[in-house]
Write a protein that holds these residues in place. Sequence first.
Motif, mmCIF file in Angstrom:
data_model
loop_
_atom_site.group_PDB
_atom_site.id
_atom_site.type_symbol
_atom_site.label_atom_id
_atom_site.label_comp_id
_atom_site.label_asym_id
_atom_site.label_seq_id
_atom_site.Cartn_x
_atom_site.Cartn_y
_atom_site.Cartn_z
ATOM 1 N N TYR A 190 53.260 -32.457 66.172
ATOM 2 C CA TYR A 190 54.406 -31.718 65.657
ATOM 3 C C TYR A 190 55.401 -31.485 66.791
ATOM 4 N N PRO A 191 56.664 -31.213 66.445
ATOM 5 C CA PRO A 191 57.607 -30.826 67.502
ATOM 6 C C PRO A 191 57.188 -29.519 68.152
ATOM 7 N N LEU A 192 57.487 -29.396 69.428
ATOM 8 C CA LEU A 192 57.106 -28.202 70.177
ATOM 9 C C LEU A 192 57.630 -26.937 69.516
ATOM 10 N N TRP A 193 58.880 -26.970 69.032
ATOM 11 C CA TRP A 193 59.479 -25.763 68.467
ATOM 12 C C TRP A 193 58.694 -25.216 67.279
ATOM 13 N N SER A 194 58.006 -26.097 66.550
ATOM 14 C CA SER A 194 57.323 -25.662 65.335
ATOM 15 C C SER A 194 56.137 -24.751 65.633
ATOM 16 N N PHE A 195 55.692 -24.702 66.895
ATOM 17 C CA PHE A 195 54.593 -23.815 67.254
ATOM 18 C C PHE A 195 55.083 -22.419 67.642
ATOM 19 N N GLY A 196 56.406 -22.231 67.638
ATOM 20 C CA GLY A 196 56.942 -20.896 67.844
ATOM 21 C C GLY A 196 56.921 -20.093 66.560
ATOM 22 N N PHE A 197 57.677 -19.006 66.512
ATOM 23 C CA PHE A 197 57.713 -18.128 65.345
ATOM 24 C C PHE A 197 58.840 -18.549 64.421
ATOM 25 N N SER A 198 58.567 -18.572 63.108
ATOM 26 C CA SER A 198 59.576 -18.908 62.106
ATOM 27 C C SER A 198 59.738 -17.746 61.128
ATOM 28 N N GLN A 199 60.986 -17.457 60.808
ATOM 29 C CA GLN A 199 61.300 -16.375 59.885
ATOM 30 C C GLN A 199 61.824 -16.943 58.571
ATOM 31 N N SER A 231 69.592 -10.906 69.703
ATOM 32 C CA SER A 231 70.103 -9.653 70.272
ATOM 33 C C SER A 231 68.983 -8.660 70.561
ATOM 34 N N LEU A 232 67.898 -8.731 69.762
ATOM 35 C CA LEU A 232 66.759 -7.839 69.983
ATOM 36 C C LEU A 232 65.823 -8.354 71.069
ATOM 37 N N GLY A 233 66.003 -9.602 71.474
ATOM 38 C CA GLY A 233 65.113 -10.178 72.479
ATOM 39 C C GLY A 233 63.729 -10.499 71.943
ATOM 40 N N VAL A 234 63.636 -10.702 70.614
ATOM 41 C CA VAL A 234 62.363 -11.076 69.983
ATOM 42 C C VAL A 234 62.361 -12.591 69.795
ATOM 43 N N PRO A 235 61.350 -13.296 70.265
ATOM 44 C CA PRO A 235 61.348 -14.758 70.198
ATOM 45 C C PRO A 235 61.416 -15.287 68.769
ATOM 46 N N LEU A 236 62.106 -16.411 68.612
ATOM 47 C CA LEU A 236 62.258 -17.074 67.319
ATOM 48 C C LEU A 236 62.593 -18.534 67.559
ATOM 49 N N ASP A 237 61.953 -19.417 66.813
ATOM 50 C CA ASP A 237 62.270 -20.844 66.890
ATOM 51 C C ASP A 237 62.738 -21.419 65.567
ATOM 52 N N GLY A 238 62.316 -20.837 64.441
ATOM 53 C CA GLY A 238 62.627 -21.419 63.151
ATOM 54 C C GLY A 238 63.189 -20.406 62.175
ATOM 55 N N ILE A 239 64.113 -20.863 61.354
ATOM 56 C CA ILE A 239 64.633 -20.074 60.244
ATOM 57 C C ILE A 239 64.510 -20.951 59.009
ATOM 58 N N LEU A 261 45.870 -30.092 80.567
ATOM 59 C CA LEU A 261 47.208 -29.667 80.158
ATOM 60 C C LEU A 261 47.991 -30.888 79.718
ATOM 61 N N TYR A 262 48.480 -30.847 78.489
ATOM 62 C CA TYR A 262 49.252 -31.956 77.924
ATOM 63 C C TYR A 262 50.724 -31.578 77.872
ATOM 64 N N GLU A 263 51.601 -32.507 78.254
ATOM 65 C CA GLU A 263 53.043 -32.284 78.171
ATOM 66 C C GLU A 263 53.739 -33.587 77.766
ATOM 67 N N ASP A 264 54.820 -33.459 77.006
ATOM 68 C CA ASP A 264 55.616 -34.628 76.647
ATOM 69 C C ASP A 264 57.053 -34.181 76.420
ATOM 70 N N GLU A 265 57.846 -35.014 75.774
ATOM 71 C CA GLU A 265 59.270 -34.732 75.603
ATOM 72 C C GLU A 265 59.563 -33.729 74.496
ATOM 73 N N GLY A 266 58.574 -33.410 73.669
ATOM 74 C CA GLY A 266 58.676 -32.266 72.786
ATOM 75 C C GLY A 266 59.099 -32.528 71.364
ATOM 76 N N ASP A 267 59.910 -33.576 71.101
ATOM 77 C CA ASP A 267 60.386 -33.764 69.733
ATOM 78 C C ASP A 267 60.770 -35.219 69.467
ATOM 79 N N ASN A 268 59.924 -36.136 69.887
ATOM 80 C CA ASN A 268 60.108 -37.542 69.510
ATOM 81 C C ASN A 268 58.732 -38.201 69.518
ATOM 82 N N TYR A 269 58.707 -39.494 69.243
ATOM 83 C CA TYR A 269 57.438 -40.208 69.161
ATOM 84 C C TYR A 269 57.180 -41.097 70.369
ATOM 85 N N ASN A 270 57.857 -40.799 71.467
ATOM 86 C CA ASN A 270 57.616 -41.593 72.664
ATOM 87 C C ASN A 270 56.187 -41.438 73.173
ATOM 88 N N TYR A 271 55.541 -40.333 72.811
ATOM 89 C CA TYR A 271 54.148 -40.168 73.247
ATOM 90 C C TYR A 271 53.268 -41.288 72.685
#
Length: 778
Positions: free
Chosen positions: A243-252, A272-280, A696-706
């Motif tokens: 999945y894309p990296l962002w999808s593992f964050g919080f979604s509202q 503005s509240l400083g509460v983390p969010l990646d998805g709406i 520890l795994y790392e990649d470009e975050g949102d493509n299929y180059n992996y």
Amino acid sequence: MKRILSSLIIAVTGISSVMAGVDYTLNEHGALIKSGGVDIAVEWYTPSVVRIQRFPASTHPEKQSFSVTAAPEKVDFKIKADDDALTLSSEELTLRYEPAADRMVFLRADGSRLLEEKSGSSRFVRIDDHGKPSYRVAQTFVLDADEPVFGLGQHRHGLWNQRNSTQHLRQENMEIAIPMVQSPKGYALFWDNYSPTDFTDNAGGMTFDSRVGDMIDYYFIYGATSDGVIARWRGLTGHAPMYPLWSFGFSQSRERYRSQDELVDVVKRYRSLGVPLDGIVQDWQYWGEDHHYWNAVEFLNPLFPDPKRMMDEVHALNAHAVISIWPSFGPSTSIFKKLEAEGKLMGHMTFPQDFGTRVYNPFDSRARDIYWGYIKDNMVKIGMDGWWLDATEPEHSPIKEEDYDYETGSGTFRRLCNAFPLVSVGGVYDSHRRDYSAKRVFILTRSAFAGQQRYGAQSWSGDIEASWTTLRRQIPAALNFSLCGIPYWNSDIGGFYTRGDYPDNPLANPDYRKLYTRWMQFAAFTGMMRSHGTNCPREIFNFGSPGDEIFDAQAKAIRMRYRFIPYIYSTAWEVTSAGASLMRPLYADYGADRRSTGVDDQFLFGRSVLVAPVVTPQDGRKVYLPAGNEWIDFWTGRRHKGASRIVADAPVDIIPLYIKAGSIIPVGPDVQYASEKPWDDLVIRIYPGADAEYTLYEDEGDNYNYEKGSYSLIRFKWNDADRTLTVADREGSYKGMLKKRRFMVSVVDETNGHGLGGDIADGVIKYNGRCVTHTFKD
């Protein structure tokens, strides 16, 4: 001579023989056995995976499997007959067919029994399937008396062990039907049938009874362990992509945002509240409120006048948007008219009823292309980031028997209905990959079927109601679903409906506010942390302000999720590359501890974190810690022995978490969105007490180059006796990779390295991709 012949090992294909009273023919992948009026095809896929088909003699019907994508391999197997049975053996698995009893027995290579068919229990009852002769098919299996079985998809009944139950497996809201069970003995059975199926387990055995099928068709998968079973299952039905990296964050989310300005403003409030969010997430009626235009897959609502600008604003805030799309369409929509003109709409009634809404036929490739074409032209091109494919059961109410007569092109809907979510979701995934391969597919779907992990989709538990009982039942629901090989699952934080236990102003009800907070803590350790529901808004600012107990507890849960993202993302790579699971029952790693098998209100998140959600109004709970390890309290650093029951204190801002001694966990930075900061100063927590390894795994975050090798692996190894941490040579590389970085290492004890911050580094490792070793003082 008879005795000699009966012990011969035959390895030549195409030979027909009669041995031990069994008439059989060998072929490249197995054998065809004739048993009275029924033929039995044995087909090896691997040395540990075998397919069994039973069908009326000499018919050998053709069948397309929607779940199984692998082809049979060339497996070295031996066949042998004695006075009582015909035996087929690979290096990992033995099948013993006993003609007098008409049963197949499955054994390990050492001869110990795994499972067997009940004698003479295969059943074929003639039926008419809309003018085509077919059968109602059933088979009964014999389990050990004390053997639990898990799986069957995801259901709201709260059962963990599926023994001694009767269940009707048909897709519907809150019920994901997958006719597959897994046993702690190290095997799984997949009943490859897509019609409504009754599962029954009682004193007479475990039975799968399907409404229509030309054959009995099932796969036996042996893996020795739960991980082994799932890895082989994924080899059979497809591996789970990243999945894309962002999808593992919080979604509202909410039912629903009524304008594009409201949606964007929610993202701004979080920032503005400083509460983390990646998805709406935008729910329905962006197409308007006239149900004749239901699910137009277009922004027809005048309160969404410029969806491209909306997406640009969301992206400028470093967030992503997901949109609800259904498989059904109102008669005034352009997509309805196009599908209807080409004869691609099914006939049954669907939500919203009485408006002429119809469901498309995803079993037809042209219908799938039309569906994707509207998504592509109206959603992809404005920058939408993911697809919430709602009601993929599909919605079907009221049900009429003639609805099942619909001819899909691959058979009647009666024959295929449970596979609807698999082919519908699969069509979107395959089309997206074909047309936009540079961006990872993210799909959220309300239903699923066996093999759906290959389509970049995770399911959620549907329109559940808010209650402590419902929250408690979500845990076994998630684990049973995971044991069907689909690794990503989530639920609506706080329950979709609040009208049952909280009919009036739930946001002002202290009990609901606590329930919602506990649910959020649980959700932090699921595949997707996502708030959603109706009857009341769910954004954090509706629960108070910074400094308020409930607001702060929720913000803490969200931040906790982000601190775990490096661990989650690396575990996701293990899911993709090694067939692992994210949410794991305790027995998956502690099968030797028989007590762990019965635990249904705790789970492992990855291999190192034991999660014990609070599922009652009390501020604490009992926790079982499996044998074989010491366990370290994530919040305090206190050590506990395995094979022990403890009482965990859990004020409203704490979810009990225990880390396996002999673990290495990377702790990510405090961020507002997943990719805000590079991981160049990761905290590496060592949980001592045993040797440990971690990658520890790392990649470009949102493509299929992996998939082309563009990723890196950094392997950590802890020697507990020497208190030495070795960071090995980096393997691989990718665009944007950190070539130099620091690791802040904390060796956890009661004074350091616990909770969400305050780590005092016991050592700092400067790393440039070459192996380095650091020794820590006692």
